[in-house]
Design a protein around this motif. Structure first.
Motif, short mmCIF file in Angstrom:
data_model
loop_
_atom_site.label_atom_id
_atom_site.label_comp_id
_atom_site.label_asym_id
_atom_site.label_seq_id
_atom_site.Cartn_x
_atom_site.Cartn_y
_atom_site.Cartn_z
N ARG A 228 23.71 37.52 45.13
CA ARG A 228 23.23 38.88 44.85
C ARG A 228 24.25 39.93 44.27
O ARG A 228 24.79 40.74 45.20
N PRO A 229 24.88 39.55 43.00
CA PRO A 229 26.11 40.62 42.37
C PRO A 229 25.33 41.83 42.30
O PRO A 229 24.27 42.01 41.63
N ALA A 230 26.17 43.02 42.66
CA ALA A 230 25.70 44.43 42.77
C ALA A 230 25.39 44.90 41.42
O ALA A 230 24.81 45.83 41.30
N ASN A 231 26.25 44.35 40.45
CA ASN A 231 25.99 44.86 39.08
C ASN A 231 26.65 44.01 37.91
O ASN A 231 27.03 42.76 38.35
N LEU A 232 26.49 44.15 36.75
CA LEU A 232 26.63 43.47 35.66
C LEU A 232 28.08 42.91 35.77
O LEU A 232 28.40 41.53 35.21
N PHE A 233 28.92 43.64 36.24
CA PHE A 233 30.31 43.40 36.17
C PHE A 233 30.67 42.17 36.96
O PHE A 233 31.21 41.04 36.77
N VAL A 234 30.14 42.23 38.44
CA VAL A 234 30.26 41.27 39.34
C VAL A 234 29.69 39.90 38.86
O VAL A 234 30.01 38.95 38.97
N ALA A 235 28.43 40.16 38.34
CA ALA A 235 27.57 39.11 37.83
C ALA A 235 28.16 38.24 36.90
O ALA A 235 28.29 37.07 36.98
N GLY A 236 28.99 39.00 35.98
CA GLY A 236 29.82 38.05 34.73
C GLY A 236 31.00 37.63 35.39
O GLY A 236 31.47 36.77 34.78
N PHE A 237 31.46 38.34 36.38
CA PHE A 237 32.94 38.04 36.95
C PHE A 237 32.92 36.48 37.90
O PHE A 237 33.78 35.77 37.74
N ILE A 238 31.89 36.71 38.46
CA ILE A 238 31.78 35.41 39.66
C ILE A 238 31.04 34.58 38.98
O ILE A 238 29.82 34.76 38.67
N GLY A 239 31.37 33.38 39.37
CA GLY A 239 30.85 31.97 38.78
C GLY A 239 31.34 31.47 37.73
O GLY A 239 31.34 32.18 36.54
N THR A 240 31.38 30.16 37.42
CA THR A 240 31.86 29.52 36.11
C THR A 240 31.02 28.18 36.23
O THR A 240 30.52 27.65 37.18
N PRO A 241 30.31 27.88 34.91
CA PRO A 241 30.32 29.01 33.74
C PRO A 241 29.73 30.11 34.17
O PRO A 241 28.88 30.35 35.17
N GLN A 242 30.26 31.32 33.27
CA GLN A 242 29.64 32.51 33.52
C GLN A 242 28.27 32.78 33.56
O GLN A 242 27.62 31.77 32.76
N MET A 243 27.64 33.49 34.29
CA MET A 243 26.25 33.87 34.32
C MET A 243 25.84 34.27 32.87
O MET A 243 26.57 34.90 32.28
N ASN A 244 24.63 34.01 32.58
CA ASN A 244 23.93 34.56 31.46
C ASN A 244 23.52 36.01 31.39
O ASN A 244 22.78 35.98 32.56
N LEU A 245 23.89 36.95 30.72
CA LEU A 245 23.13 38.18 30.92
C LEU A 245 22.54 38.59 29.44
O LEU A 245 22.99 38.59 28.38
N LEU A 246 21.21 38.52 29.53
CA LEU A 246 20.33 38.67 28.37
C LEU A 246 19.61 39.97 28.57
O LEU A 246 18.98 40.42 29.57
N GLU A 247 19.65 41.00 27.35
CA GLU A 247 18.90 41.96 27.38
C GLU A 247 17.32 41.68 27.32
O GLU A 247 17.04 40.79 26.61
#
Lengths: 370, 290
Positions: A228-247
């Motif tokens: 449950r990453p609280a925001n986009l930064f945490v979402a993108g920072f934690i986890g490899t490979p990086q989480m996909n962030l799609l608009e």
């Protein structure tokens, strides 16, 4: 001493260096026996936060409380805090034994008491054979253990570690990680570890505070941080490979009977339906959102299946048991991890679908909708 | 790097060894010539072509301390014992003083910078930019007024002042190179600032202090102009007396001069050799990976 009195509390702690706001109103509580990692990219203020707890920097604003006592004005030597430094900071002119004995000078112990303490620490950290050596004659792992030993030889109110494992090779890192964890488990003191290595944070911490640009973005257990990453930064920072962030655009969302939300999104030129967690239904239809999906949350399905994204396979990176696929659609890169047995070729058009309830929805401000 | 590795000639290669030996000989030849002359009789010293093989004599060394100054008179003490003592005492004391004060100042400049720190440092350096001889008249007058002429206090104070700028700068560079985390660690371990300085910082710059000591000793040992102007017969140093020994009714006594110079070189050589390994570490400080 009660539990509440042996903790570290930061309340709106701020640090300014001239024009630079290094730490911006940080709030954090570390209770006895708990290990909290400060995790973030270089220059995010994590080391400054640690040094303020240590007393090596003074907070510009806010309160730092250790064991129930406000320590803002106390210099390092009066805080009784133990710290292990990134580059070990062993005293070069002293032997290992003298290094270990150094923190004890303030306690006015007898010779035999000092010898006893050193013997105990040396045994725990397997340093008995190198006690007479000087730091420059030690290997990296030994130096690291002396640094840890020096911090546990006395009885401080809390422990601080600055990038404790960054200088060790991978194998040694794993051994030391376990060893430090075991040592800390027996001490029942609050511990703060600074690291930029998320694996280190995820494995050693009870809770992780993710920092960016002087702010603590989220404090959560490793599991919660990941799920449950609280925001986009945490979402993108934690986890490899990086989480996909799609608009995407939220078309509509309705609460379903099982507590989830059935939502329809428009993204990458397609309309898809997905079951998501969180109160997505409170967002008005037509809202701009960002969808977060871990590469392992995707599964490959036959193209043309309902609620499926379609993309071209651009690159395949083997990762052992799995492989990382880079897919491209509308100029957007999608990372997707699939079992290595999957038959995929570069240039092929594939369908990918997110597994149910593994899609994170972030609102226009980049905050997790929950 | 606890012990220096000694390479055998075989490892370095005979060619390189021969080259190094040739260069060393060129540099060392003047010194060698002086040492040889010190053991020659007056005839041998003046002989042409130069004699490299001769019957050595210790007469010159005896003459340094006892010789007849009046024709036909008895041998008298020349006072060189005192002058050597003066050189050692004045040089040693002023260098030590400069080192102590300089180390304290250097630590301050390095660790507790003031507003305008660099300006102060630069000002300290400028005191050594001007040739000292320019200041000799005011200093001479000052010494007269304060009654410092010819006293140990005066010349020691002067040499200390001369050695200070150089000592501050050099020692500061050694402190600057230290890892600050180590000091922070000591503070975390409950040390006050004094203990951090004494137990943690100082032992790390011993090599640097030794290097500074040697350089200052050499400078002070060789100082001539001020010694000539500001010392009395009781406080005179060797260089100031050597010049008075040059003349004589029979021209320059090269054997005697050479014996004096040989004796004069020995203490510096001894100090340098004693601190050799420290010196090597001192001058390479910060240039090697730690």
């Amino acid at each position: 001493m009660s539990e509440a009195q042996t903790d570290i509390r930061l309340h709106n702690v701020t640090k300014r260096f001239a024009d630079l706001l290094a730490v911006d109103a940080a709030n954090l509580t570390v209770s006895a026996g708990e290990v909290v990692c400060l995790l973030g990219p270089s220059g995010c203020g994590k080391t400054t936060t640690l040094r303020m707890i240590a007393g090596l920097e003074f907070a510009t604003d806010g309160d730092i409380t250790i064991a129930g006592k406000r320590v803002n004005h106390l210099p390092a030597r009066e805080r009784n805090v133990a710290m292990a430094f990134q580059f070990y900071a062993l005293y070069p002119s002293l032997t290992v034994e003298e290094n270990l004995a150094y923190p004890l000078h303030a306690e006015k112990l007898s010779r035999s008491q000092i010898a006893e303490r050193i013997a105990r620490v040396a045994k725990v950290l397997e340093l008995e054979s190198v006690l007479k050596r000087r730091p420059h004659q030690l290997g990296e792992g030994e130096k690291q253990r002396v640094a840890v030993g020096r911090s546990i030889v006395r009885t401080p109110t809390c422990f601080l570690f600055d990038e404790p494992l960054s200088r060790l090779d991978i194998q040694l890192r794993q051994t030391m990680r376990t060893q430090i964890k075991e040592v800390l488990a027996q001490l029942d003191k609050p511990t703060v570890i600074v690291t930029h290595d998320q694996i280190e944070a995820l494995t050693m911490a009870d809770r992780i505070a993710v920092m960016r640009a002087g702010r603590i973005e989220q404090v959560a257990s490793p599991h919660d941080l990941f799920s449950r990453p609280a925001n986009l930064f945490v979402a993108g920072f934690i986890g490899t490979p990086q989480m996909n962030l799609l608009e995407a655009i939220l078309l509509d969302a309705t609460l379903s009977a099982d507590g989830g939300t059935a939502a329809n999104f428009h993204l990458l030129g397609e309309n898809i339906a997905a079951t998501v967690e969180g109160a997505v239904a409170r967002l008005p239809a037509g809202s701009k959102v960002t969808l977060g999906a871990r590469p392992r949350s995707f599964e490959l399905v036959a193209p043309g299946t309902a609620d499926t994204l379609h993309a071209l396979v651009d690159l395949i990176e083997p990762m052992g048991a799995e492989m990382l696929l880079h897919l491209v659609e509308h100029g957007i890169d999608i990372r997707c991890v699939v079992p290595h047995t999957m038959r995929v070729t570069v240039g092929e058009r594939v369908g990918v679908r997110c597994k149910p309830r593994q899609l994170h929805v972030f609102d226009e401000q980049g905050v997790l909708v929950q | 790097m606890s012990k220096r590795e000694v390479r055998s000639i075989g490892t370095a290669g005979w060619g390189r060894t021969a080259g190094a030996a040739a260069i060393s000989l060129i540099y060392f030849f003047p010194v060698l010539f002086i040492i040889l002359t010190a053991f020659k009789t007056r005839q041998d010293a003046l002989a042409w072509p130069v004699k490299f093989f001769f019957t050595p004599t210790f007469d010159n060394f005896v003459s340094v301390f006892f010789r007849t100054t009046v024709e036909g008179g008895a041998a008298e003490a020349t006072g060189f014992g005192l002058y050597f003592f003066n050189s050692v005492f004045i040089g040693g004391t002023s260098v030590l003083l400069a080192l102590i004060i300089g180390t304290a100042a250097a630590y301050g400049f390095s660790r507790f910078p003031l507003r305008g720190n660099d300006t102060y440092l630069f000002m300290i350096l400028t005191t050594r930019m001007m040739p000292p001889i320019i200041a000799i008249i005011p200093i001479f007058v000052l010494f007269r007024i304060f009654g410092l002429s010819g006293t140990y206090v005066g010349i020691i104070a002067l040499y200390t002042a001369f050695n200070l700028p150089f000592s501050v700068w050099m020692v500061k560079s050694f402190f600057d190179d230290l890892d600050r985390d180590i000091e922070d660690a000591a503070r975390m371990d409950g040390s006050g600032e004094w203990r951090v300085f004494k137990k943690i910082c100082l032992p790390q710059v011993y090599a640097g202090l030794a290097a500074t000591f040697v350089f200052a000793v050499i400078l002070t040992w060789n100082e001539f102009v001020f010694a000539l102007m500001l010392t009395s017969p009781e406080t005179r140093t060797v260089p100031a007396q050597i010049v008075r020994t040059i003349g004589g009714s029979m021209g320059v006594d090269w054997g005697l001069m050479s014996a004096l110079e040989t004796l004069f070189i020995i203490p510096v050589v001894l100090v340098t050799f004693a601190l050799q390994s420290q010196l090597l570490r001192g001058v390479t400080f910060g240039t090697i990976r730690r």
